[in-house]
Design a protein around this motif. Structure first.
Motif, PDB file in Angstrom:
ATOM      1  N   GLN A  37       0.792  -1.229   0.000  1.00  0.00           N
ATOM      2  CA  GLN A  37       0.000   0.000   0.000  1.00  0.00           C
ATOM      3  C   GLN A  37       0.826   1.283   0.000  1.00  0.00           C
ATOM      4  O   GLN A  37       0.339   2.313  -0.455  1.00  0.00           O
ATOM      5  N   HIS A  38       2.074   1.229   0.514  1.00  0.00           N
ATOM      6  CA  HIS A  38       2.801   2.484   0.751  1.00  0.00           C
ATOM      7  C   HIS A  38       4.276   2.464   0.347  1.00  0.00           C
ATOM      8  O   HIS A  38       5.026   3.323   0.798  1.00  0.00           O
ATOM      9  N   PHE A  39       4.692   1.549  -0.477  1.00  0.00           N
ATOM     10  CA  PHE A  39       6.127   1.380  -0.731  1.00  0.00           C
ATOM     11  C   PHE A  39       6.445   1.450  -2.214  1.00  0.00           C
ATOM     12  O   PHE A  39       5.751   0.856  -3.038  1.00  0.00           O
ATOM     13  N   ILE A  40       7.494   2.202  -2.544  1.00  0.00           N
ATOM     14  CA  ILE A  40       8.093   2.193  -3.874  1.00  0.00           C
ATOM     15  C   ILE A  40       9.569   1.907  -3.657  1.00  0.00           C
ATOM     16  O   ILE A  40      10.237   2.614  -2.891  1.00  0.00           O
ATOM     17  N   PRO A  41      10.109   0.858  -4.295  1.00  0.00           N
ATOM     18  CA  PRO A  41      11.530   0.535  -4.107  1.00  0.00           C
ATOM     19  C   PRO A  41      12.421   1.707  -4.512  1.00  0.00           C
ATOM     20  O   PRO A  41      12.140   2.412  -5.478  1.00  0.00           O
ATOM     21  N   VAL A  73       9.551   6.063  -0.656  1.00  0.00           N
ATOM     22  CA  VAL A  73      10.594   5.576  -1.560  1.00  0.00           C
ATOM     23  C   VAL A  73      11.768   5.170  -0.684  1.00  0.00           C
ATOM     24  O   VAL A  73      12.451   6.012  -0.109  1.00  0.00           O
ATOM     25  N   SER A  74      11.991   3.865  -0.563  1.00  0.00           N
ATOM     26  CA  SER A  74      12.988   3.394   0.395  1.00  0.00           C
ATOM     27  C   SER A  74      13.283   1.916   0.167  1.00  0.00           C
ATOM     28  O   SER A  74      12.977   1.366  -0.889  1.00  0.00           O
ATOM     29  N   PHE A  75      13.853   1.310   1.179  1.00  0.00           N
ATOM     30  CA  PHE A  75      14.096  -0.129   1.227  1.00  0.00           C
ATOM     31  C   PHE A  75      13.352  -0.690   2.434  1.00  0.00           C
ATOM     32  O   PHE A  75      13.234  -0.008   3.463  1.00  0.00           O
ATOM     33  N   PRO A  76      12.853  -1.919   2.350  1.00  0.00           N
ATOM     34  CA  PRO A  76      12.076  -2.495   3.457  1.00  0.00           C
ATOM     35  C   PRO A  76      12.799  -2.484   4.799  1.00  0.00           C
ATOM     36  O   PRO A  76      12.191  -2.193   5.824  1.00  0.00           O
ATOM     37  N   ASP A  77      14.107  -2.753   4.798  1.00  0.00           N
ATOM     38  CA  ASP A  77      14.819  -2.808   6.080  1.00  0.00           C
ATOM     39  C   ASP A  77      14.902  -1.433   6.742  1.00  0.00           C
ATOM     40  O   ASP A  77      14.878  -1.314   7.972  1.00  0.00           O
ATOM     41  N   PHE A 100      12.516  10.695   4.660  1.00  0.00           N
ATOM     42  CA  PHE A 100      12.342   9.782   3.541  1.00  0.00           C
ATOM     43  C   PHE A 100      11.840  10.567   2.335  1.00  0.00           C
ATOM     44  O   PHE A 100      11.151  11.577   2.492  1.00  0.00           O
ATOM     45  N   ASP A 101      12.165  10.084   1.140  1.00  0.00           N
ATOM     46  CA  ASP A 101      11.547  10.620  -0.061  1.00  0.00           C
ATOM     47  C   ASP A 101      10.137  10.050  -0.118  1.00  0.00           C
ATOM     48  O   ASP A 101       9.938   8.844   0.078  1.00  0.00           O
ATOM     49  N   LEU A 102       9.165  10.914  -0.363  1.00  0.00           N
ATOM     50  CA  LEU A 102       7.761  10.514  -0.341  1.00  0.00           C
ATOM     51  C   LEU A 102       7.065  10.981  -1.607  1.00  0.00           C
ATOM     52  O   LEU A 102       7.445  11.996  -2.199  1.00  0.00           O
ATOM     53  N   ILE A 103       6.057  10.246  -1.993  1.00  0.00           N
ATOM     54  CA  ILE A 103       5.201  10.614  -3.114  1.00  0.00           C
ATOM     55  C   ILE A 103       3.763  10.504  -2.637  1.00  0.00           C
ATOM     56  O   ILE A 103       3.366   9.470  -2.105  1.00  0.00           O
ATOM     57  N   THR A 104       3.011  11.575  -2.808  1.00  0.00           N
ATOM     58  CA  THR A 104       1.584  11.535  -2.503  1.00  0.00           C
ATOM     59  C   THR A 104       0.820  11.653  -3.806  1.00  0.00           C
ATOM     60  O   THR A 104       1.081  12.552  -4.611  1.00  0.00           O
ATOM     61  N   CYS A 105      -0.089  10.732  -4.013  1.00  0.00           N
ATOM     62  CA  CYS A 105      -0.988  10.757  -5.160  1.00  0.00           C
ATOM     63  C   CYS A 105      -2.335  11.258  -4.656  1.00  0.00           C
ATOM     64  O   CYS A 105      -2.919  10.657  -3.755  1.00  0.00           O
TER      65      CYS A 105
END
Length: 164
Positions: A37-41, A73-77, A100-105
């Motif tokens: 729901q909230h993650f972009i690699p 925009v991150s890594f799971p760990d 963190f780098d974030l993107i809101t749509c």
């Protein structure tokens, strides 16, 4: 990058995440849903991110257009670390020590229930998450960003009025 390639990159990211999580499914199901729901690699080029594609291809839109969703925009760990050493208590949640780098749509217009058009906003900020008993983030507190965006908009209006 074509939509198929984007889809393949995101699918590959989820496969890597699932294999990287060594805990039992009972412990990681909530985290995997959070990531979906909230993650972009972090390795996906940001210029290839398309909100219309993200929002329509997710479980977030079920017959109605969702008004907004924020992606990290991150890594799971690094996300998991917010629930531990890289986060601090924030009410009954955890606030990241790092930005963190974030993107809101955000829904631009709702033409018909199946035709949703979203605008993309990139920004950088701390994140506030709810963590499960195993130390995984399972909830993103999006109201934290909405409050920050409202303050930012109010400040820019104040400066604008100052010069009139």
């Amino acid at each position: 990058m074509r939509a198929f390639q984007r889809h393949a990159l995101i699918l590959l990211a989820f496969q890597v995440m699932a294999s990287a999580l060594e805990d039992s499914p009972e412990k990681t199901n909530g985290f995997l849903l959070f990531l979906r729901q909230h993650f972009i690699p972090d390795y996906v080029p940001l210029e290839d991110v398309d909100c219309n594609h993200l929002m329509s291809g997710s479980i977030l839109t079920t017959g109605k257009c969702k008004k907004a969703n924020t992606y990290i925009v991150s890594f799971p760990d690094l996300l998991q670390a917010v629930c531990n050493s890289k986060g601090k208590p924030y009410n009954n949640l955890r606030k990241s020590l790092d930005r963190f780098d974030l993107i809101t749509c955000t829904l631009e217009e709702d033409i018909a229930e199946e035709l949703c058009n979203y605008k993309l906003r990139r920004f950088s900020d701390s994140i506030v998450v709810g963590c499960d008993r195993y130390g995984y983030p399972v909830h993103l507190e999006e109201s934290y960003f909405q409050t920050a965006m409202e303050k930012e908009a109010k400040a820019s209006r104040t400066w604008y009025n100052y010069f009139l």
